[in-house]
Design a protein around this motif. Sequence first.
Motif, PDB file in Angstrom:
ATOM      1  N   UNK A 147       0.852  -1.198   0.000  1.00 37.97           N
ATOM      2  CA  UNK A 147       0.000   0.000   0.000  1.00 37.97           C
ATOM      3  C   UNK A 147       0.885   1.244   0.000  1.00 37.97           C
ATOM      4  N   UNK A 148       0.254   2.371  -0.276  1.00 38.20           N
ATOM      5  CA  UNK A 148       0.949   3.659  -0.305  1.00 38.20           C
ATOM      6  C   UNK A 148       0.124   4.692   0.451  1.00 38.20           C
ATOM      7  N   UNK A 189      -9.652  -0.877  -1.364  1.00 35.77           N
ATOM      8  CA  UNK A 189     -10.212   0.385  -0.873  1.00 35.77           C
ATOM      9  C   UNK A 189      -9.181   1.496  -1.014  1.00 35.77           C
ATOM     10  N   UNK A 190      -9.650   2.639  -1.466  1.00 31.45           N
ATOM     11  CA  UNK A 190      -8.834   3.835  -1.650  1.00 31.45           C
ATOM     12  C   UNK A 190      -9.459   4.954  -0.823  1.00 31.45           C
ATOM     13  N   UNK A 191      -8.759   5.389   0.211  1.00 32.14           N
ATOM     14  CA  UNK A 191      -9.217   6.456   1.092  1.00 32.14           C
ATOM     15  C   UNK A 191      -8.480   7.742   0.746  1.00 32.14           C
ATOM     16  N   UNK A 192      -9.225   8.789   0.420  1.00 30.79           N
ATOM     17  CA  UNK A 192      -8.625  10.054   0.004  1.00 30.79           C
ATOM     18  C   UNK A 192      -9.158  11.178   0.884  1.00 30.79           C
ATOM     19  N   UNK A 193      -8.251  11.851   1.606  1.00 32.03           N
ATOM     20  CA  UNK A 193      -8.629  12.856   2.600  1.00 32.03           C
ATOM     21  C   UNK A 193      -8.112  14.231   2.174  1.00 32.03           C
ATOM     22  N   UNK A 194      -9.030  15.105   1.838  1.00 36.21           N
ATOM     23  CA  UNK A 194      -8.701  16.516   1.614  1.00 36.21           C
ATOM     24  C   UNK A 194      -8.868  17.220   2.960  1.00 36.21           C
ATOM     25  N   UNK A 211      -5.553  -0.122   0.223  1.00 33.06           N
ATOM     26  CA  UNK A 211      -4.304  -0.148  -0.545  1.00 33.06           C
ATOM     27  C   UNK A 211      -3.709   1.227  -0.770  1.00 33.06           C
ATOM     28  N   UNK A 212      -4.518   2.274  -0.586  1.00 36.13           N
ATOM     29  CA  UNK A 212      -4.005   3.635  -0.791  1.00 36.13           C
ATOM     30  C   UNK A 212      -4.736   4.596   0.120  1.00 36.13           C
TER      31      UNK A 212
END
Length: 304
Positions: free
Chosen positions: A105-106, A223-228, A269-270
């Motif tokens: 993951x990154x 799953x890709x979690x993106x936090x602004x 994974x991200x």
Amino acid sequence: MASNIDFYVTSQYTLFGIPRCGSGTSILGIPMEDTVSFRPGTRFAPGVIRTWSQYFEFTPTEDLGIDPLSKACDLGDISLLQGMVEKNLERINSVVSEAISKWGRVVSIGGEHTLSLGVAKAVRESQGSYGIYVHIDAHLDSREEWPVGQKLSHATFVRHIVNEVGPQAIAFVGFRSYDKDEVNFVRGLENSLLLPTRDIKLMSEHELRLLIRGLIDSYSGPIHLSIDVDVLDPSIMPGVGNPEGFGLNYGELLRVVKAVLDYGGSRVRAVDIVEYSPPNDPGLASLPMIIKLILDVLNYLKII
């Protein structure tokens, strides 16, 4: 032949002084800033965060009895071409895909939110599918154009994720600013969850966790979690390019992040942490919260 990581990624400091990547969850700086439409400065975030992280206590919000930094390694910052958004997204895709394949993951530190399109493509490329995209943001980022005439930008990239990557499901969390066309677009999506700021503030932690668990348990893909970070109220997070009032407090954000990482487990994974803008942060007042968020993400991520 040299790998994309070896060729494109460099850094003077490592985050919190952790080792360069050999094993563990890889952390990658992505100083992308090609389509910012209001207050620029996000490209400076990875460098500022790395430099100042050396001076903070490395303590997460919740003590789980493990050192969160023992799970992590630092890849450095990806080298990008200023203003060349499509080329930069291709480079992000290639580097992140290689990193996920190698380290599992990154965690990406941006940079403008558009970078999440490149990360989404990398998740699909490295994993063979793209499951759930969790978009934590004050905005929906789902316009057809913004500014008028520009199809790909920080305000439109989620529409590109939907059309070009094709998530099994998508969650919009913490939004409170949008136009009529984009809210109609996201409401028309199949397999979507919409949790505006007001709803999160009114929900109990138990209700929130049940809702997120139900979403995650319904789909099997990565799953890709993106936090602004502009999802947070500007009174505690002034250092962003597009601040919006009536934001989440840090505890409310952490409830969401913890639930996604708890129930997502090894499928996550991200994780992207984006849109911190040091030039717009008076006295770097937002920086301690950015540091805490990174530590908390590492703390709750499950070891693959």
